[in-house]
Design a protein around this motif. Structure first.
Motif, PDB file in Angstrom:
ATOM      1  N   TYR A 178       0.968  -1.308  -0.014  1.00  0.00           N
ATOM      2  CA  TYR A 178      -0.056   0.070   0.209  1.00  0.00           C
ATOM      3  C   TYR A 178       0.886   1.305   0.207  1.00  0.00           C
ATOM      4  N   GLN A 179       1.813   1.071   0.831  1.00  0.00           N
ATOM      5  CA  GLN A 179       2.698   2.447   1.096  1.00  0.00           C
ATOM      6  C   GLN A 179       3.313   2.834  -0.410  1.00  0.00           C
ATOM      7  N   ARG A 180       3.858   1.901  -1.298  1.00  0.00           N
ATOM      8  CA  ARG A 180       4.418   2.188  -2.437  1.00  0.00           C
ATOM      9  C   ARG A 180       3.253   2.691  -3.464  1.00  0.00           C
ATOM     10  N   SER A 181       2.174   2.416  -3.228  1.00  0.00           N
ATOM     11  CA  SER A 181       1.257   2.855  -4.512  1.00  0.00           C
ATOM     12  C   SER A 181       0.251   3.893  -4.003  1.00  0.00           C
ATOM     13  N   GLN A 182       0.418   4.253  -2.787  1.00  0.00           N
ATOM     14  CA  GLN A 182      -0.379   5.645  -2.543  1.00  0.00           C
ATOM     15  C   GLN A 182       0.315   6.878  -1.897  1.00  0.00           C
ATOM     16  N   PRO A 183       0.352   7.900  -2.669  1.00  0.00           N
ATOM     17  CA  PRO A 183       0.970   9.301  -2.168  1.00  0.00           C
ATOM     18  C   PRO A 183       0.104   9.825  -0.967  1.00  0.00           C
ATOM     19  N   ILE A 184       0.610  10.710  -0.488  1.00  0.00           N
ATOM     20  CA  ILE A 184       0.368  11.163   0.691  1.00  0.00           C
ATOM     21  C   ILE A 184      -0.882  11.941   0.369  1.00  0.00           C
ATOM     22  N   LEU A 185      -1.039  12.792  -0.796  1.00  0.00           N
ATOM     23  CA  LEU A 185      -2.302  13.393  -1.215  1.00  0.00           C
ATOM     24  C   LEU A 185      -2.350  13.130  -2.721  1.00  0.00           C
ATOM     25  N   ASN A 186      -3.717  12.646  -3.205  1.00  0.00           N
ATOM     26  CA  ASN A 186      -3.877  12.458  -4.631  1.00  0.00           C
ATOM     27  C   ASN A 186      -4.551  13.433  -5.373  1.00  0.00           C
ATOM     28  N   LEU A 187      -5.035  13.198  -6.595  1.00  0.00           N
ATOM     29  CA  LEU A 187      -5.810  14.120  -7.160  1.00  0.00           C
ATOM     30  C   LEU A 187      -6.926  15.007  -6.466  1.00  0.00           C
ATOM     31  N   ALA A 188      -7.595  14.265  -5.656  1.00  0.00           N
ATOM     32  CA  ALA A 188      -8.791  14.927  -4.964  1.00  0.00           C
ATOM     33  C   ALA A 188      -8.010  15.903  -4.112  1.00  0.00           C
ATOM     34  N   ALA A 189      -7.038  16.161  -3.700  1.00  0.00           N
ATOM     35  CA  ALA A 189      -6.507  17.154  -3.082  1.00  0.00           C
ATOM     36  C   ALA A 189      -6.374  18.640  -3.973  1.00  0.00           C
ATOM     37  N   LEU A 190      -6.387  18.313  -5.090  1.00  0.00           N
ATOM     38  CA  LEU A 190      -6.427  19.528  -6.026  1.00  0.00           C
ATOM     39  C   LEU A 190      -7.378  19.988  -6.708  1.00  0.00           C
ATOM     40  N   VAL A 191      -8.412  18.875  -6.844  1.00  0.00           N
ATOM     41  CA  VAL A 191      -9.678  19.157  -7.541  1.00  0.00           C
ATOM     42  C   VAL A 191     -10.824  18.857  -6.836  1.00  0.00           C
ATOM     43  N   PRO A 192     -11.695  19.400  -6.437  1.00  0.00           N
ATOM     44  CA  PRO A 192     -12.620  19.064  -5.621  1.00  0.00           C
ATOM     45  C   PRO A 192     -13.794  18.102  -6.572  1.00  0.00           C
ATOM     46  N   LEU A 193     -13.771  16.901  -5.997  1.00  0.00           N
ATOM     47  CA  LEU A 193     -14.718  15.938  -6.986  1.00  0.00           C
ATOM     48  C   LEU A 193     -16.068  15.807  -6.491  1.00  0.00           C
ATOM     49  N   PRO A 194     -17.217  15.753  -7.145  1.00  0.00           N
ATOM     50  CA  PRO A 194     -18.488  15.722  -6.572  1.00  0.00           C
ATOM     51  C   PRO A 194     -18.612  14.228  -5.956  1.00  0.00           C
ATOM     52  N   ARG A 195     -19.364  14.098  -4.830  1.00  0.00           N
ATOM     53  CA  ARG A 195     -19.548  12.879  -4.364  1.00  0.00           C
ATOM     54  C   ARG A 195     -19.841  11.506  -4.998  1.00  0.00           C
ATOM     55  N   TRP A 196     -20.517  11.774  -6.420  1.00  0.00           N
ATOM     56  CA  TRP A 196     -20.906  10.937  -6.868  1.00  0.00           C
ATOM     57  C   TRP A 196     -20.119  10.372  -7.791  1.00  0.00           C
ATOM     58  N   MET A 197     -18.904  10.931  -8.131  1.00  0.00           N
ATOM     59  CA  MET A 197     -17.805  10.792  -8.963  1.00  0.00           C
ATOM     60  C   MET A 197     -16.619   9.794  -8.267  1.00  0.00           C
ATOM     61  N   PRO A 198     -16.378   8.457  -8.884  1.00  0.00           N
ATOM     62  CA  PRO A 198     -15.441   7.789  -8.558  1.00  0.00           C
ATOM     63  C   PRO A 198     -14.235   8.371  -7.999  1.00  0.00           C
ATOM     64  N   ARG A 199     -13.608   7.880  -7.265  1.00  0.00           N
ATOM     65  CA  ARG A 199     -12.205   8.617  -6.644  1.00  0.00           C
ATOM     66  C   ARG A 199     -11.111   7.793  -7.350  1.00  0.00           C
ATOM     67  N   PRO A 200      -9.855   8.876  -7.525  1.00  0.00           N
ATOM     68  CA  PRO A 200      -8.945   8.288  -8.666  1.00  0.00           C
ATOM     69  C   PRO A 200      -8.032   7.379  -7.756  1.00  0.00           C
ATOM     70  N   PHE A 201      -8.383   6.085  -7.157  1.00  0.00           N
ATOM     71  CA  PHE A 201      -7.385   5.366  -6.580  1.00  0.00           C
ATOM     72  C   PHE A 201      -7.069   4.147  -7.387  1.00  0.00           C
ATOM     73  N   GLY A 202      -5.903   3.786  -7.585  1.00  0.00           N
ATOM     74  CA  GLY A 202      -5.600   2.471  -8.290  1.00  0.00           C
ATOM     75  C   GLY A 202      -5.876   1.445  -7.884  1.00  0.00           C
ATOM     76  N   ARG A 203      -6.155   0.340  -8.784  1.00  0.00           N
ATOM     77  CA  ARG A 203      -6.364  -1.071  -8.183  1.00  0.00           C
ATOM     78  C   ARG A 203      -5.668  -1.597  -7.020  1.00  0.00           C
ATOM     79  N   THR A 204      -4.271  -1.346  -7.402  1.00  0.00           N
ATOM     80  CA  THR A 204      -3.209  -1.663  -6.001  1.00  0.00           C
ATOM     81  C   THR A 204      -3.609  -1.296  -5.042  1.00  0.00           C
ATOM     82  N   THR A 205      -3.946   0.101  -4.882  1.00  0.00           N
ATOM     83  CA  THR A 205      -3.848   0.799  -3.848  1.00  0.00           C
ATOM     84  C   THR A 205      -5.441   0.209  -3.033  1.00  0.00           C
ATOM     85  N   ARG A 206      -6.513   0.142  -3.840  1.00  0.00           N
ATOM     86  CA  ARG A 206      -7.721  -0.505  -3.278  1.00  0.00           C
ATOM     87  C   ARG A 206      -7.549  -1.801  -2.806  1.00  0.00           C
TER      88      ARG A 206
END
Length: 454
Positions: A178-206
């Motif tokens: 998990y540590q290798r696949s997940q940065p401390i902040l992802n795209l959601a920290a830059l772009v306020p995504l609507p609640r209904w939109m899938p979050r940009p997590f990689g398959r390895t992270t999930r």
């Protein structure tokens, strides 16, 4: 001969496009920042979606973290990046939910409990020395060894299990993935995504996060059965799971406990491993300091909590490592009402970034901010900055409940390893710090290990 300067990531130019910044940010949030932040009291960043303000002025940091923390709740954008693993843990919650969680968690980390958990830390330090003894004479990737030692501490103090236990080992390996696949902040920290939109997590992270949570659930349910049977060990898990909220009388549910154990593992393992690895690198970079700590470490004989009062140099070195390489380099808050900071209007809903990375190296606060100087903590400047500009565990109401725990664990393991081993720099370029889940090296930290003549 001039002492070497510890490695520091390069800074980007002051002006780049939003697209360039997003690309740099995604690769590494430290090198994505301009060099002027090491001098600025406050800096504004504008995007099409929100405004962000980095604050370095001690009075502003105090206002946000200590004086009015409820006016500046933790930004939900940070939680988005860690939600698959941490769920609704104390790290990401706000308001009444957070207060309830802290009322249950905090008693487990009160001062008296440190003495109770010390034998488990001691055993983990002894186990780490035994593992390194088998590697003496070789070149070792020390971040991996530090992670192993820190994970061992967490499992021994939390669940009374050594890292060699099957569930502990499996959880540790899943967390490394998990540590290798997940940065401390992802795209959601830059772009306020609507609640209904899938979050940009990689398959390895999930996949890694789900696997870790399943393993923690197994550990938690097993402990609940032991508590019900009256034969549970007196460790942190038992303390937390049996502590009732003094206001409601409720305890954590299994799902809530899984959330909290996930953040204990993240905060107690990942952050400690980061600091220990950088401390050992600094000892290789400054062999005179290494020898001083090794001499001091001769005090380590039998398991006795009182020995910590004799590890003063080790504590200073560990504190200086936390200053130069704070494990969590940035904290993000959101202002809940319009503000005016340094004669600038700050809109409601803006992000306020408190950056230990920049605050700890601020050129207008610290003497020799980029230098390694453990003696600084006994100078007038060092004491003033420790009070006003040193926040490796945050500050105020949201200060890490395990801060005291970390300041026992880190100096103990560092001293124990230096007592028996000498660490030297390996050939090759110096490691460059980058931000993943915590501040780590861009390519690992390789050191040569030799047994020390005592």
């Amino acid at each position: 001969m001039t002492a070497p300067i510890p490695p520091k990531p390069p800074s980007r130019p002051d002006r780049v496009s939003l697209w360039q910044y997003a690309r740099l940010f995604r690769a590494d949030i430290l090198s994505a920042q301009p060099g002027r932040l090491y001098r600025a009291w406050m800096a504004e960043f504008r995007t099409p979606f929100f405004r962000s303000y980095l604050i370095n002025e001690p009075d502003l940091v105090r206002t946000v973290l200590k004086d009015r923390p409820e006016d500046f709740p933790k930004s939900a954008r940070v939680g988005e990046g860690l939600r698959p693993l941490l769920g609704n843990s104390v790290f990401v919650t706000n308001g009444e939910t957070w207060k309830r969680q802290r009322r249950i968690i905090d008693p487990a980390f009160e001062g008296g409990r440190l003495r109770d958990t010390f034998p488990a830390m001691w055993d983990a330090a002894e186990a780490a020395a035994l593992r390194l003894d088998a590697l003496a004479g070789r070149e070792v990737e020390i971040e991996e060894e530090a992670s192993h030692a820190a994970a061992d501490v967490i499992f021994r103090t939390l669940f009374s299990l050594p890292i060699e236990h099957r569930l502990a080992q499996e959880t540790f390996q899943a967390f490394r993935s998990y540590q290798r696949s997940q940065p401390i902040l992802n795209l959601a920290a830059l772009v306020p995504l609507p609640r209904w939109m899938p979050r940009p997590f990689g398959r390895t992270t999930r996949r890694s996060a789900a696997h870790i949570r399943r393993l923690i659930t197994d550990l938690t349910r097993a402990r609940a059965d032991e508590i019900a049977a009256g034969d549970a060990p007196d460790d942190l898990a038992t303390k937390i799971m049996t502590t009732r909220d003094p206001e409601t009388g409720d305890t954590f549910s299994t799902e809530e406990m899984v959330d909290q154990v996930a953040i204990f593992f993240l905060a107690g393992h990942e952050t400690s491993a980061s600091t220990l690895a950088w401390a050992l690198y600094l000892m290789a970079l400054y062999p005179d300091w290494q020898d001083r700590l090794a001499l001091e470490a001769e005090a380590l004989g039998t398991c006795d909590f009182a020995v910590m009062s004799q590890l003063r140099l080790s504590r200073d070195v560990f504190r200086e490592t936390l200053r130069l390489y704070p494990p969590v380099p940035m904290m993000v808050r959101e202002n809940s009402c319009p503000e005016r900071f340094r004669d600038r209007p700050v809109r409601r809903g803006s992000q306020l970034v408190v950056s230990p990375w920049h605050l700890h190296r601020h050129e207008r606060l610290w003497d020799g901010p980029d230098s390694f100087d453990p003696d600084r903590w006994h100078t007038q400047n060092g004491r003033a900055c420790q009070r006003d500009a040193f926040i490796p565990f945050s500050a105020g109401a949201r200060v890490c409940p395990g801060a005291g725990f970390a300041m026992i664990e880190g100096p103990l393991i560092l001293s124990r390893l230096l007592r028996d081993f000498r660490f030297d720099l390996a050939d090759g370029p110096a490691p460059v710090p980058v931000a993943h889940l915590t501040v780590r090296s861009d390519r690992g930290i390789r050191l040569k290990i030799e047994r020390r003549e005592r």
